[in-house]
Design a protein around this motif. Sequence first.
Motif, PDB file in Angstrom:
ATOM      1  N   THR A  73      -9.131   6.304   9.253  1.00 17.54           N
ATOM      2  CA  THR A  73     -10.360   6.532  10.009  1.00 17.54           C
ATOM      3  C   THR A  73     -10.162   6.195  11.477  1.00 17.54           C
ATOM      4  O   THR A  73     -10.558   6.937  12.374  1.00 17.54           O
ATOM      5  CB  THR A  73     -11.513   5.686   9.431  1.00 17.54           C
ATOM      6  N   ARG A  74      -9.515   5.045  11.728  1.00 13.86           N
ATOM      7  CA  ARG A  74      -9.240   4.623  13.099  1.00 13.86           C
ATOM      8  C   ARG A  74      -7.968   5.251  13.647  1.00 13.86           C
ATOM      9  O   ARG A  74      -7.698   5.180  14.843  1.00 13.86           O
ATOM     10  CB  ARG A  74      -9.094   3.093  13.158  1.00 13.86           C
ATOM     11  N   GLY A  75      -7.190   5.882  12.775  1.00 15.00           N
ATOM     12  CA  GLY A  75      -5.942   6.488  13.220  1.00 15.00           C
ATOM     13  C   GLY A  75      -4.868   5.473  13.518  1.00 15.00           C
ATOM     14  O   GLY A  75      -4.004   5.697  14.368  1.00 15.00           O
ATOM     15  N   VAL A  76      -4.924   4.323  12.830  1.00 15.20           N
ATOM     16  CA  VAL A  76      -3.951   3.247  13.054  1.00 15.20           C
ATOM     17  C   VAL A  76      -3.134   3.060  11.787  1.00 15.20           C
ATOM     18  O   VAL A  76      -3.695   2.845  10.705  1.00 15.20           O
ATOM     19  CB  VAL A  76      -4.638   1.922  13.435  1.00 15.20           C
ATOM     20  N   ARG A  77      -1.799   3.148  11.913  1.00 15.43           N
ATOM     21  CA  ARG A  77      -0.929   2.997  10.745  1.00 15.43           C
ATOM     22  C   ARG A  77       0.324   2.226  11.118  1.00 15.43           C
ATOM     23  O   ARG A  77       0.814   2.325  12.248  1.00 15.43           O
ATOM     24  CB  ARG A  77      -0.496   4.355  10.186  1.00 15.43           C
ATOM     25  N   PRO A  84       5.380   5.679   6.751  1.00 11.12           N
ATOM     26  CA  PRO A  84       4.303   4.723   7.006  1.00 11.12           C
ATOM     27  C   PRO A  84       3.918   3.912   5.772  1.00 11.12           C
ATOM     28  O   PRO A  84       4.236   4.285   4.644  1.00 11.12           O
ATOM     29  CB  PRO A  84       3.134   5.620   7.449  1.00 11.12           C
ATOM     30  N   ASN A  85       3.217   2.826   6.027  1.00  7.64           N
ATOM     31  CA  ASN A  85       2.639   1.960   4.995  1.00  7.64           C
ATOM     32  C   ASN A  85       3.681   1.407   4.021  1.00  7.64           C
ATOM     33  O   ASN A  85       3.944   1.994   2.961  1.00  7.64           O
ATOM     34  CB  ASN A  85       1.545   2.694   4.201  1.00  7.64           C
ATOM     35  N   PRO A  86       4.271   0.258   4.359  1.00  4.77           N
ATOM     36  CA  PRO A  86       5.297  -0.333   3.486  1.00  4.77           C
ATOM     37  C   PRO A  86       4.787  -0.755   2.116  1.00  4.77           C
ATOM     38  O   PRO A  86       5.577  -1.054   1.243  1.00  4.77           O
ATOM     39  CB  PRO A  86       5.778  -1.542   4.301  1.00  4.77           C
ATOM     40  N   LYS A  87       3.459  -0.758   1.932  1.00  2.51           N
ATOM     41  CA  LYS A  87       2.931  -1.102   0.614  1.00  2.51           C
ATOM     42  C   LYS A  87       3.177   0.031  -0.384  1.00  2.51           C
ATOM     43  O   LYS A  87       3.140  -0.164  -1.594  1.00  2.51           O
ATOM     44  CB  LYS A  87       1.436  -1.401   0.703  1.00  2.51           C
ATOM     45  N   GLU A 143      -4.184  -7.988   4.421  1.00  2.00           N
ATOM     46  CA  GLU A 143      -5.251  -8.899   4.832  1.00  2.00           C
ATOM     47  C   GLU A 143      -4.987  -9.505   6.211  1.00  2.00           C
ATOM     48  O   GLU A 143      -5.899  -9.702   7.008  1.00  2.00           O
ATOM     49  CB  GLU A 143      -5.417 -10.017   3.799  1.00  2.00           C
ATOM     50  N   SER A 144      -3.720  -9.779   6.504  1.00  3.45           N
ATOM     51  CA  SER A 144      -3.343 -10.378   7.783  1.00  3.45           C
ATOM     52  C   SER A 144      -3.372  -9.374   8.922  1.00  3.45           C
ATOM     53  O   SER A 144      -3.390  -9.750  10.100  1.00  3.45           O
ATOM     54  CB  SER A 144      -1.937 -10.966   7.686  1.00  3.45           C
ATOM     55  N   GLY A 145      -3.362  -8.085   8.584  1.00  3.06           N
ATOM     56  CA  GLY A 145      -3.265  -7.050   9.602  1.00  3.06           C
ATOM     57  C   GLY A 145      -1.836  -6.717   9.977  1.00  3.06           C
ATOM     58  O   GLY A 145      -1.600  -5.884  10.847  1.00  3.06           O
ATOM     59  N   ILE A 146      -0.868  -7.365   9.309  1.00  4.67           N
ATOM     60  CA  ILE A 146       0.536  -7.029   9.562  1.00  4.67           C
ATOM     61  C   ILE A 146       0.795  -5.583   9.141  1.00  4.67           C
ATOM     62  O   ILE A 146       1.428  -4.813   9.855  1.00  4.67           O
ATOM     63  CB  ILE A 146       1.479  -7.981   8.791  1.00  4.67           C
ATOM     64  N   ASN A 147       0.306  -5.219   7.966  1.00  5.87           N
ATOM     65  CA  ASN A 147       0.387  -3.842   7.503  1.00  5.87           C
ATOM     66  C   ASN A 147      -0.982  -3.190   7.670  1.00  5.87           C
ATOM     67  O   ASN A 147      -1.977  -3.705   7.167  1.00  5.87           O
ATOM     68  CB  ASN A 147       0.809  -3.791   6.028  1.00  5.87           C
ATOM     69  N   VAL A 148      -1.014  -2.082   8.398  1.00  4.71           N
ATOM     70  CA  VAL A 148      -2.278  -1.390   8.668  1.00  4.71           C
ATOM     71  C   VAL A 148      -2.147   0.074   8.250  1.00  4.71           C
ATOM     72  O   VAL A 148      -1.167   0.735   8.590  1.00  4.71           O
ATOM     73  CB  VAL A 148      -2.650  -1.455  10.168  1.00  4.71           C
TER      74      VAL A 148
END
Length: 217
Positions: free
Chosen positions: A89-93, A116-119, A80-85
Amino acid sequence: MSNVYSIEDDYDLQSKNLETFARENQFWNGQEKLNFAEIFAGPSPTTDERLKAGRKLLETRTHNGNFSVFDMIYILRDEESGINVDNKTRGVRTTSSQVSILTSSNDACHFLTGTPNPKKSLFKPFIFCEKVNLGPLTVSPPEEVSCQRVHPLYSAHEKANWQTIDIKRLFDFEHDEIMEIINQLKSNQKRHDSHEGLFHNAVSTEIELLRDHPSTQ
């Protein structure tokens, strides 16, 4: 963690030619204390919002006076904070994440995702030691061998069926690994030989857990 300069004017040490460089390049007028972030980065709506959100998360997680490795991991996983992206679609990770425990001795431990993606990625322990062995599971093949350059851990993440994976099982393994390391660092009986394959063993287990749920695509 916000991909933006966070040091403003609250610093005690600086390069001896910092102010001269800023003044000569007309970045700074020399009248007030140099604000490093403002002078050298400038305003950015996206990163500024991430910085504000990150600070709010830090304030929330430290309100009781305590802050642990798990609190830092929680923040790095926050979407939600944008810390993890992770926006394909936008090619942002978020390409990879790291949390470190730094001590007054030489027993620092670093927890790395390597994917990628620590979640979805686990934070795996690494400790510098004389005969450390990272293993081949996070090493990308040379370009002349494979144009994709995908290492085994990354490949396991891509092939996993995330709709059927028990994420709690993954995070329970991560939690137990972290607690074991923390207890070792607190102990007076440290065995550095047990740290040599620490990261490799954790990566190997993560891959096995992901392979239990292969994608059918």
